[in-house]
Design a protein around this motif. Structure first.
Motif, PDB file in Angstrom:
ATOM      1  N   ARG A  88       0.831  -1.191   0.000  1.00 36.12           N
ATOM      2  CA  ARG A  88       0.000   0.000   0.000  1.00 36.12           C
ATOM      3  C   ARG A  88       0.879   1.260   0.000  1.00 36.12           C
ATOM      4  O   ARG A  88       1.984   1.260   0.560  1.00 36.12           O
ATOM      5  N   GLU A  89       0.376   2.314  -0.603  1.00 41.81           N
ATOM      6  CA  GLU A  89       1.092   3.585  -0.563  1.00 41.81           C
ATOM      7  C   GLU A  89       1.004   4.165   0.847  1.00 41.81           C
ATOM      8  O   GLU A  89      -0.024   4.013   1.536  1.00 41.81           O
ATOM      9  N   CYS A  90       2.073   4.827   1.280  1.00 40.92           N
ATOM     10  CA  CYS A  90       2.121   5.384   2.623  1.00 40.92           C
ATOM     11  C   CYS A  90       2.835   6.730   2.591  1.00 40.92           C
ATOM     12  O   CYS A  90       3.368   7.154   1.561  1.00 40.92           O
ATOM     13  N   GLU A  91       2.858   7.388   3.712  1.00 42.66           N
ATOM     14  CA  GLU A  91       3.447   8.721   3.813  1.00 42.66           C
ATOM     15  C   GLU A  91       4.951   8.685   3.565  1.00 42.66           C
ATOM     16  O   GLU A  91       5.637   7.748   3.992  1.00 42.66           O
ATOM     17  N   MET A  92       5.454   9.707   2.900  1.00 40.27           N
ATOM     18  CA  MET A  92       6.887   9.840   2.680  1.00 40.27           C
ATOM     19  C   MET A  92       7.528  10.483   3.913  1.00 40.27           C
ATOM     20  O   MET A  92       7.154  11.602   4.289  1.00 40.27           O
ATOM     21  N   PRO A  93       8.477   9.794   4.565  1.00 44.54           N
ATOM     22  CA  PRO A  93       9.076  10.358   5.779  1.00 44.54           C
ATOM     23  C   PRO A  93      10.203  11.333   5.452  1.00 44.54           C
ATOM     24  O   PRO A  93      10.652  11.444   4.310  1.00 44.54           O
ATOM     25  N   GLU A  94      10.662  12.036   6.476  1.00 40.99           N
ATOM     26  CA  GLU A  94      11.823  12.897   6.389  1.00 40.99           C
ATOM     27  C   GLU A  94      12.799  12.518   7.489  1.00 40.99           C
ATOM     28  O   GLU A  94      12.411  11.947   8.507  1.00 40.99           O
ATOM     29  N   ALA A  95      14.054  12.852   7.275  1.00 45.44           N
ATOM     30  CA  ALA A  95      15.079  12.565   8.283  1.00 45.44           C
ATOM     31  C   ALA A  95      15.038  13.645   9.349  1.00 45.44           C
ATOM     32  O   ALA A  95      15.467  14.783   9.126  1.00 45.44           O
ATOM     33  N   GLY A  96      14.487  13.314  10.506  1.00 45.39           N
ATOM     34  CA  GLY A  96      14.452  14.259  11.610  1.00 45.39           C
ATOM     35  C   GLY A  96      15.790  14.298  12.334  1.00 45.39           C
ATOM     36  O   GLY A  96      16.737  13.589  11.971  1.00 45.39           O
ATOM     37  N   PRO A  97      15.906  15.105  13.368  1.00 46.33           N
ATOM     38  CA  PRO A  97      17.157  15.157  14.136  1.00 46.33           C
ATOM     39  C   PRO A  97      17.551  13.778  14.652  1.00 46.33           C
ATOM     40  O   PRO A  97      16.726  13.045  15.204  1.00 46.33           O
ATOM     41  N   GLY A  98      18.804  13.406  14.410  1.00 47.57           N
ATOM     42  CA  GLY A  98      19.302  12.116  14.867  1.00 47.57           C
ATOM     43  C   GLY A  98      18.900  10.946  14.003  1.00 47.57           C
ATOM     44  O   GLY A  98      19.199   9.799  14.340  1.00 47.57           O
TER      45      GLY A  98
END
Length: 332
Positions: free
Chosen positions: A19-29
């Motif tokens: 299933r398609e899902c949200e694209m994450p981002e690299a947060g702090p750490g």
């Protein structure tokens, strides 16, 4: 970089889909990781897919924990990682994942992605072998010739077990143990006890490691171990174990019974016999790149990520010849 992300989900009991899902981002750490391959864990994932005993049986649920990818983003405060590095993490079966850099390991140069994907199963097997405290020359019996059991067998040999004997009900799975040059591969039947003692120089094994997760294998493990021996319960049992007379089977034999679930690991610092996830995963990667842990014979199936549903359909039917199953996230 693509703006679309996909994950494998158990959408209902016995049914997996992409299933398609949200694209994450690299947060702090954190690292943002693009998948290269991921490896199915057949025993655990099948149990969760089918809602077997000792699983949540709630859907939908994400799955998987053996993920090899490439770093495509580095969050604030992260040191020691660069875009393009290959990374081993416990991310689910997902195309893009953001993972804390503190629990990731570098994939060594010279190690293929498919081999590296066994880092997690190697780590799971390793903590069971560590708890056994095998000494040089001790005979060891490993019940189960799935990916975990076959990895345990190899690690027990590296630890000095002699002989190391693999046991399984299915002749096809015993063939995998023989291909990995186990000292002996024995069928689990009524003649097992005498055959096992013959392999162990007339005695029962000092250590028995149960790596199937079948409830009925636990009393068998108690019966096979010698007086004063150790039994390691590594497989996550799917149901209640009955007909165990603890006075006869454990107490009177003076057995030491060791639970080896992953949840027992220390969170921060390793100690003798009790290593962290990350430390054992790094060790597994180094054993793999050095050729001391062999997994090529265990890789029996490959599926493009879009066909993950078919992979789980096969897994749900329980094909004994299905061991290491790779999802290829680079396939179009």
């Amino acid at each position: 970089m693509s703006t679309r992300n996909y994950e494998v989900l158990f959408v209902e009991k016995g049914v997996a889909d992409v299933r398609e899902c949200e694209m994450p981002e690299a947060g702090p750490g954190e690292l943002l990781i693009k998948a290269l391959v991921s490896l199915l864990s057949p025993g655990t994932e099948r149990a969760f897919l089918l809602g077997l005993a000792n699983t949540p049986a709630q859907y939908p649920q994400s799955t998987g924990y053996s993920h090899i990818g490439e770093v495509v983003g580095v969050g604030a405060g992260v040191e020691g990682w660069e875009v393009g590095d290959r990374v081993a993490s416990r991310a689910n079966h997902v195309m893009y994942a953001n993972v804390s850099a503190s629990v990731c390991n570098h994939v060594p140069d010279g190690l293929t992605n498919e081999r590296a994907a066994f880092f997690r199963l190697g780590s799971i097997a390793m903590q069971g072998v560590r708890k056994a405290r095998i000494e040089l020359g001790e005979p060891v019996a490993v019940i189960g010739c799935g990916p975990i059991g076959l990895t345990v067998m190899q690690l027990a040999r590296l630890n000095g077990g002699l002989p190391v004997i693999s046991i399984d009900k299915d002749p096809r799975r015993l063939e995998f143990a023989e291909a990995l040059k186990v000292d002996a591969a024995l069928k689990a039947d009524e003649g097992l006890g005498p055959a096992l003692r013959e392999q162990c120089g007339g005695k029962d094994p000092s250590v028995v490691i149960e790596a199937t997760g079948h409830p009925e294998a636990i009393p068998a493990a108690f019966a096979l171990a010698r007086f004063g021996g150790r039994v390691v319960l590594l497989g996550s049992t799917r149901g209640d174990t009955e007909a165990v007379n603890f006075y006869r089977d454990v107490h009177k034999k003076g057995l030491t019974v060791l639970g080896a679930h992953e949840s027992t690991r220390p969170k921060h610092d390793s100690a003798p016999g009790w290593w962290t996830h990350q430390a054992d995963e790094d060790t597994a990667l180094r054993l793999l790149v050095g050729g001391r842990l062999v997994v090529d014979p265990l890789t029996t199936h490959r599926f493009a990520w879009k066909n993950a549903g078919a992979a789980y359909d096969t897994l749900a039917r329980w094909e004994p010849g299905m061991l290491g199953t790779i999802l290829d996230w680079q396939a179009s």
